[in-house]
Scaffold this motif. Sequence first.
Motif, mmCIF file in Angstrom:
data_model
loop_
_atom_site.group_PDB
_atom_site.id
_atom_site.type_symbol
_atom_site.label_atom_id
_atom_site.label_comp_id
_atom_site.label_asym_id
_atom_site.label_seq_id
_atom_site.Cartn_x
_atom_site.Cartn_y
_atom_site.Cartn_z
ATOM 1 N N LEU A 264 0.839 -1.192 0.000
ATOM 2 C CA LEU A 264 0.000 0.000 0.000
ATOM 3 C C LEU A 264 0.877 1.246 0.000
ATOM 4 C CD1 LEU A 264 -2.887 1.204 0.292
ATOM 5 C CD2 LEU A 264 -2.545 1.106 2.774
ATOM 6 N N PHE A 265 0.549 2.181 -0.886
ATOM 7 C CA PHE A 265 1.232 3.472 -0.932
ATOM 8 C C PHE A 265 0.300 4.527 -0.340
ATOM 9 C CE2 PHE A 265 3.315 0.844 -3.990
ATOM 10 C CZ PHE A 265 4.663 1.157 -3.820
ATOM 11 N N ILE A 266 0.875 5.365 0.511
ATOM 12 C CA ILE A 266 0.108 6.316 1.307
ATOM 13 C C ILE A 266 0.639 7.728 1.079
ATOM 14 C CG2 ILE A 266 -0.483 7.006 3.684
ATOM 15 C CD1 ILE A 266 -0.124 4.001 4.423
ATOM 16 N N PHE A 267 -0.278 8.678 0.916
ATOM 17 C CA PHE A 267 0.091 10.092 0.860
ATOM 18 C C PHE A 267 -0.020 10.669 2.258
ATOM 19 C CE2 PHE A 267 -1.355 14.494 0.803
ATOM 20 C CZ PHE A 267 -0.355 15.114 0.075
ATOM 21 N N ASN A 268 1.050 11.338 2.692
ATOM 22 C CA ASN A 268 1.061 12.002 3.975
ATOM 23 C C ASN A 268 1.390 13.468 3.728
ATOM 24 O OD1 ASN A 268 2.117 13.135 6.509
ATOM 25 N ND2 ASN A 268 1.922 11.054 7.314
ATOM 26 N N GLY A 269 0.459 14.355 4.082
ATOM 27 C CA GLY A 269 0.636 15.774 3.800
ATOM 28 C C GLY A 269 1.249 16.574 4.907
ATOM 29 N N ALA A 270 1.815 15.900 5.926
ATOM 30 C CA ALA A 270 2.325 16.615 7.093
ATOM 31 C C ALA A 270 3.682 17.255 6.834
ATOM 32 C CB ALA A 270 2.409 15.674 8.291
ATOM 33 N N GLU A 271 4.423 16.756 5.838
ATOM 34 C CA GLU A 271 5.773 17.257 5.592
ATOM 35 C C GLU A 271 5.904 17.784 4.172
ATOM 36 O OE1 GLU A 271 8.769 14.431 6.537
ATOM 37 O OE2 GLU A 271 7.801 13.763 8.375
ATOM 38 N N ALA A 272 6.789 18.791 4.036
ATOM 39 C CA ALA A 272 7.085 19.381 2.725
ATOM 40 C C ALA A 272 5.786 19.668 1.978
ATOM 41 C CB ALA A 272 8.013 18.462 1.933
ATOM 42 N N GLY A 273 5.738 19.357 0.693
ATOM 43 C CA GLY A 273 4.522 19.579 -0.073
ATOM 44 C C GLY A 273 3.582 18.400 -0.028
ATOM 45 N N GLY A 274 4.007 17.326 0.637
ATOM 46 C CA GLY A 274 3.241 16.086 0.658
ATOM 47 C C GLY A 274 4.092 14.965 0.097
ATOM 48 N N ASP A 275 4.229 13.868 0.823
ATOM 49 C CA ASP A 275 5.139 12.787 0.441
ATOM 50 C C ASP A 275 4.437 11.442 0.390
ATOM 51 O OD1 ASP A 275 7.384 14.374 0.124
ATOM 52 O OD2 ASP A 275 7.950 14.232 2.243
ATOM 53 N N LEU A 276 5.129 10.471 -0.227
ATOM 54 C CA LEU A 276 4.622 9.116 -0.383
ATOM 55 C C LEU A 276 5.300 8.173 0.599
ATOM 56 C CD1 LEU A 276 4.538 8.910 -4.279
ATOM 57 C CD2 LEU A 276 2.577 9.111 -2.746
#
Length: 690
Positions: A264-276
């Motif tokens: 599973l690949f997850i987007f996390n928007g807590a850092e930078a512009g948003g990371d995988l």
Amino acid sequence: MKKTTILFFVFCTFLQLTTAQEFVKIEKKEFEKGGADAKMAWDAVKEGDDNFEKGRVYYPAALNAYVKAYKYNPNNPELNYKLGIVYLFSPEKDKSLELLKKVFDAKPTLAPDIKFFLARSYHLNLDFENAKKMYRSFMSDLTPKEYEKQRPGLEKFMQECDYGTELVKNKERVFLDNLGPNVNSGQPDYSPLISADQAVLIFTSRREETTGGLINPLDNMYFEDIYISRRAGKEWTKAENMGKMLNTKNNDAAVGLSPDGTKLFIFNGAEAGGDLYFSELKGNIWSEPEKLRKTINTEFHESSASISFDGKSLFFVSDRTGNSFGGHDIYVSKHDEKSRWDEPINLGSNINTPYDEEGVFVHPDNRTLYFSSKGHNSMGGYDIFKSTRDKTGKWGKPVNLGYPINTPDDEVFFSMAANGKHAYFSTSRAGGYGSRDVYRITFLGPEKPTLLSNEDNLIASVAEPIKETPVIEEQIILETIRLTLVKGIVTDAITNKPLEADIEIVDLQTNTMLSQLKANSETGSFVAPLPSGKNYALTVKMGDGYLFHSENFNIAETTDYAEVSKTIKLQPVNIGASIVLNNVFFASGKSDLNPESYSELDRFIPILQSNPAMVIEISGHTDNVGSEVSNKKLSEDRAKAVVAYLVSKGVGAAQLKAVGYGFAQPKADNKTEEGRKLNRRVEAKILKKA
């Protein structure tokens, strides 16, 4: 700390072309008659105005308030103007058109942008001709400076209307089915990810029970969490939050899933512009998400991702600069020799446009790419497109999936099942449960000619003509999917206990490892997609305590979609245990080993070398075509050829015994070709162990 959501980036980018949101004041005197009802209506106006002025993300709250006021006074142009605008950003866009037309007919100069919003409403309601007329009228009212600034965007809208006219004229034959309340909620539900066999659905939602229970100030909605539902017959189970291992108190969005449903690949928007991030299923537990390396994640915004069937190519979306064609582009990264993600490559101008691309999905057939784009021949917002890769590796011109899959609104986050008949996507449609819901698409393909039933034709020949009842022949699939999906369960042959076995898939022609999977430790299940056009060896192994199991799938390039189910029982290393070597090949009537056999036989070498006291019988078997004598000799010669190969690789000759049984021990009926094929085989049986 930023708290970016995948929803905000994708769906909150509507191009508002007016120089500024014109403030239109609703007069209190219009809501003074009627006592308590009037006061309640005026309070609703103030609540609506307060949310309206905060911007688009507060429009749902404004809509609820304005609707209350509208019930009291449905003929106030200023209220109808604002209510029409907020309806424009809801699933009920038809109400927007009704209200804005009413305002324009009564008070066409109410606001400088009334023509623009009316044009948008015509556009989103598929009235493309009136939309173009109103866009042009709006443009003619602009000052020269405003005209130059806004002309590119308005011309694009009008071009989208032209594309929409053609797409709606050639409507696609599909069913669109809302997945219902077990999956969808009153909040936005989106980014559906489906395993290749449609057994598991993972998606993202903004529900009240989000982990931490907090509201994101960026868009005034609950933080994103990841949910899972499983198929039970024709229904989906009640969606469950996937727990704190995957869901944090910040935004967590599911954006990519491997075909077997274990990565599973997850987007996390807590850092930078948003990371995988990446998580893997072990048994029934998902691992703690790990951030992908810096070749993938940058200081820019990395969003959706999709991994190829063999796990060696990662397609993802980023708005990084440098070699970008504009906005968010699709990139691909491949595993290097150390299984790390290499420097990504932009997919080029055939896929990427000056506008945004999003929601990338590579089909398990390894030749079809789906994605959403605001460019190409989109009829408005994001449309879903398909591109097919040719034999040279070049991606073909993207094809719009058409109406009613695509609309002038945003259609994004699309996942196609392995069979090519069903797909899943998120969209905003009237009659849904929330502002965005998850739907299933069923592709029907082109319609066959309408025929009269034989009974009707017979009656018509002897009596007065009767009303023709159309009889449509069986629906056909939209396109041919070149893929075989192998679904298996691995267990211990003695205890029937599920085994976390390794599954290796090898291209026998080149003797190269294509992909490696693991059976689930809790269930023993696995899913292996095999694109057509190769001769595959699928090997299941558990280490020193078990013999391996092999299957052969020689799939011609023209082979259509098929599903194969296998129950694989691994034999513990005990005296008498035997296996069929399904990937040992000989020419017809010959005993010379084909090179495609080497990969299979090489698996035996470490087993025998690490157990020098073990003795294996290598037995040859044939069908019953020909004489008993000739078949016995052929089977013995083939067994000897296998032994000779193993000895040449360092196995002790004393560990091997070659025997030919001819057609004396059939496994199937020799009356059929399929049965004869199963009887032509080489087996290995343990005669002695330490």
